[in-house]
Design a protein around this motif. Structure first.
Motif, PDB file in Angstrom:
ATOM      1  N   VAL A  15      32.601 -33.224 -50.748  1.00 58.86           N
ATOM      2  CA  VAL A  15      33.753 -32.335 -50.620  1.00 58.86           C
ATOM      3  C   VAL A  15      34.922 -32.859 -51.443  1.00 58.86           C
ATOM      4  O   VAL A  15      35.547 -32.122 -52.213  1.00 58.86           O
ATOM      5  CB  VAL A  15      34.189 -32.194 -49.132  1.00 58.86           C
ATOM      6  N   LEU A 133      31.111 -22.477 -48.190  1.00 59.81           N
ATOM      7  CA  LEU A 133      32.444 -23.035 -47.972  1.00 59.81           C
ATOM      8  C   LEU A 133      33.158 -22.277 -46.852  1.00 59.81           C
ATOM      9  O   LEU A 133      33.760 -22.879 -45.964  1.00 59.81           O
ATOM     10  CB  LEU A 133      33.279 -22.953 -49.256  1.00 59.81           C
ATOM     11  N   HIS A 137      34.505 -23.594 -43.384  1.00 58.98           N
ATOM     12  CA  HIS A 137      35.915 -23.345 -43.120  1.00 58.98           C
ATOM     13  C   HIS A 137      36.097 -22.719 -41.726  1.00 58.98           C
ATOM     14  O   HIS A 137      36.925 -23.164 -40.934  1.00 58.98           O
ATOM     15  CB  HIS A 137      36.429 -22.399 -44.202  1.00 58.98           C
ATOM     16  N   LEU A 140      35.309 -25.103 -38.880  1.00 65.48           N
ATOM     17  CA  LEU A 140      36.384 -26.071 -38.691  1.00 65.48           C
ATOM     18  C   LEU A 140      37.527 -25.424 -37.915  1.00 65.48           C
ATOM     19  O   LEU A 140      38.121 -26.035 -37.032  1.00 65.48           O
ATOM     20  CB  LEU A 140      36.900 -26.576 -40.048  1.00 65.48           C
TER      21      LEU A 140
ATOM     22  N   PHE B  13      40.611 -20.403 -53.698  1.00 63.20           N
ATOM     23  CA  PHE B  13      41.113 -20.542 -52.333  1.00 63.20           C
ATOM     24  C   PHE B  13      40.075 -21.186 -51.428  1.00 63.20           C
ATOM     25  O   PHE B  13      40.404 -22.028 -50.586  1.00 63.20           O
ATOM     26  CB  PHE B  13      41.538 -19.180 -51.781  1.00 63.20           C
ATOM     27  N   ALA B  14      38.806 -20.792 -51.610  1.00 62.15           N
ATOM     28  CA  ALA B  14      37.756 -21.334 -50.742  1.00 62.15           C
ATOM     29  C   ALA B  14      37.631 -22.851 -50.898  1.00 62.15           C
ATOM     30  O   ALA B  14      37.577 -23.585 -49.913  1.00 62.15           O
ATOM     31  CB  ALA B  14      36.425 -20.654 -51.041  1.00 62.15           C
ATOM     32  N   VAL B  15      37.626 -23.301 -52.150  1.00 68.61           N
ATOM     33  CA  VAL B  15      37.514 -24.745 -52.391  1.00 68.61           C
ATOM     34  C   VAL B  15      38.733 -25.460 -51.826  1.00 68.61           C
ATOM     35  O   VAL B  15      38.616 -26.462 -51.118  1.00 68.61           O
ATOM     36  CB  VAL B  15      37.386 -25.043 -53.910  1.00 68.61           C
ATOM     37  N   TYR B  16      39.882 -24.911 -52.133  1.00 68.77           N
ATOM     38  CA  TYR B  16      41.142 -25.535 -51.732  1.00 68.77           C
ATOM     39  C   TYR B  16      41.289 -25.608 -50.209  1.00 68.77           C
ATOM     40  O   TYR B  16      41.545 -26.663 -49.640  1.00 68.77           O
ATOM     41  CB  TYR B  16      42.277 -24.723 -52.338  1.00 68.77           C
ATOM     42  N   GLU B  17      41.099 -24.474 -49.561  1.00 69.80           N
ATOM     43  CA  GLU B  17      41.311 -24.415 -48.113  1.00 69.80           C
ATOM     44  C   GLU B  17      40.274 -25.219 -47.346  1.00 69.80           C
ATOM     45  O   GLU B  17      40.604 -25.939 -46.402  1.00 69.80           O
ATOM     46  CB  GLU B  17      41.245 -22.969 -47.618  1.00 69.80           C
ATOM     47  N   THR B  18      39.021 -25.101 -47.768  1.00 60.56           N
ATOM     48  CA  THR B  18      37.980 -25.807 -47.044  1.00 60.56           C
ATOM     49  C   THR B  18      38.170 -27.316 -47.178  1.00 60.56           C
ATOM     50  O   THR B  18      38.081 -28.040 -46.189  1.00 60.56           O
ATOM     51  CB  THR B  18      36.589 -25.399 -47.547  1.00 60.56           C
ATOM     52  N   ALA B  19      38.462 -27.747 -48.392  1.00 62.12           N
ATOM     53  CA  ALA B  19      38.676 -29.179 -48.579  1.00 62.12           C
ATOM     54  C   ALA B  19      39.856 -29.658 -47.741  1.00 62.12           C
ATOM     55  O   ALA B  19      39.787 -30.729 -47.132  1.00 62.12           O
ATOM     56  CB  ALA B  19      38.907 -29.495 -50.052  1.00 62.12           C
ATOM     57  N   GLU B  21      41.118 -28.265 -44.938  1.00 61.79           N
ATOM     58  CA  GLU B  21      40.753 -28.228 -43.515  1.00 61.79           C
ATOM     59  C   GLU B  21      39.865 -29.421 -43.166  1.00 61.79           C
ATOM     60  O   GLU B  21      40.021 -30.056 -42.120  1.00 61.79           O
ATOM     61  CB  GLU B  21      39.957 -26.952 -43.194  1.00 61.79           C
ATOM     62  N   PHE B  22      38.923 -29.663 -44.045  1.00 68.56           N
ATOM     63  CA  PHE B  22      37.990 -30.756 -43.864  1.00 68.56           C
ATOM     64  C   PHE B  22      38.749 -32.078 -43.751  1.00 68.56           C
ATOM     65  O   PHE B  22      38.531 -32.882 -42.843  1.00 68.56           O
ATOM     66  CB  PHE B  22      37.040 -30.769 -45.063  1.00 68.56           C
TER      67      PHE B  22
END
Lengths: 152, 152
Positions: A15, A133, A137, A140, B13-19, B21-22
């Motif tokens: 990640v 993803l 998301h 989480l 957005f998916a990469v950014y937000e998931t990372a 949140e993670f």
DNA sequence: GTCATTTAAATCGTGTACGATTAAATCGTA
DNA sequence: TACGATTTAATCGTACACGATTTAAATGAC
């Protein structure tokens, strides 16, 4: 437990590294425009919906005012956007795209598209990754929601 | 082009937000231990291989000295690790785990495992996501490699 | 209508992140 | 062996990112 440690550390690195590589790709494309990756996300958001409050923009990007306020100020200094305090409710500050941001949308999008094409990412891959993803998301987020409600 | 803009912004957005949140999930678990997510990555790396130079550690985490040097100093102040300049080659600085880091490995891993379990992530999902992330990761890297070699 | 509460931004302190520069040690080679 | 090139960290400047606190405006209960 050993299995978990190994699997977990693999996911943590995956990640982390992928997100940072991804960001760097965009950063390199955006640099000639004088934009950072996060500033680009702001533009993406405003190109979809202009004239929003700081609060709404923060909600869309999952950013607090501690990050947003100084960044938006910088973007205003660089002529991308305009900040204006609402006269109706003076607590609110609205953010508006400047002409520069509208005029350069195509050029920026074009350059990003060119760079992405170099990676040979197939649409199927694109969608599958996004689905994965988003699944993560949501899991989480559900987790924190359950906690707030006194666990499920 | 419109298709691209939409798909692209979704993936951004998916990469950014998931990372993020993670990262936040881990941050909340790690906070009681006085660790940040990145510091935890350093420990993960050192638990796998101890006694490495700053350069090697930076390569493993894809971090430059501008990030690493101050972070490692903080971790030393907090008693997680030790920095020692090599006597053989005084340019090199080796990083060693302190007892504290070895002793707390299980407790930290346990807490992380508990939190992850709350998310109900299946092993299949875990692996599939990792595969997709790594695929993307490699495509991003191949792209820069091709550029360096004068494009493929 | 006044005052406590709530809401919206701004501010502050700490900690990444990165590119560019600097400084010191080592290496290669004439 | 001298010295320019390379290697390794540290430092510097800018820009996120987040939690906590502060400030100011609007709202609501009485």
């Amino acid at each position: 437990m050993k299995d978990f440690l190994s699997l977990n550390s693999q996911l943590c690195f995956a990640v982390y590294e992928t997100a940072s590589e991804f960001t760097k790709l965009y950063a390199s494309v955006l640099q000639p425009f004088g934009l950072t990756y996060t500033q680009y996300l702001v533009l993406l958001s405003l190109w979809e919906k202009d004239a929003v409050t700081m609060k709404e923009l923060g909600a869309r990007l999952h950013l607090g005012t501690g990050t947003l306020t100084p960044m938006i100020s910088r973007m205003q200094e660089n002529g991308w956007i305009q900040k204006r305090r609402s006269t109706e409710d003076e607590r609110k500050v609205f953010v508006y795209l400047e002409d520069k941001a509208r005029q350069q949308q195509m050029a920026i999008t074009q350059k990003v598209a060119e760079e992405i094409q170099l990676c040979n990412i197939q649409v199927e891959e694109y969608n599958e990754l996004m689905k994965r993803l988003n699944d993560l998301h949501h899991k989480l987020q559900d987790r924190t929601d359950h906690k707030k409600l006194g666990r499920s």
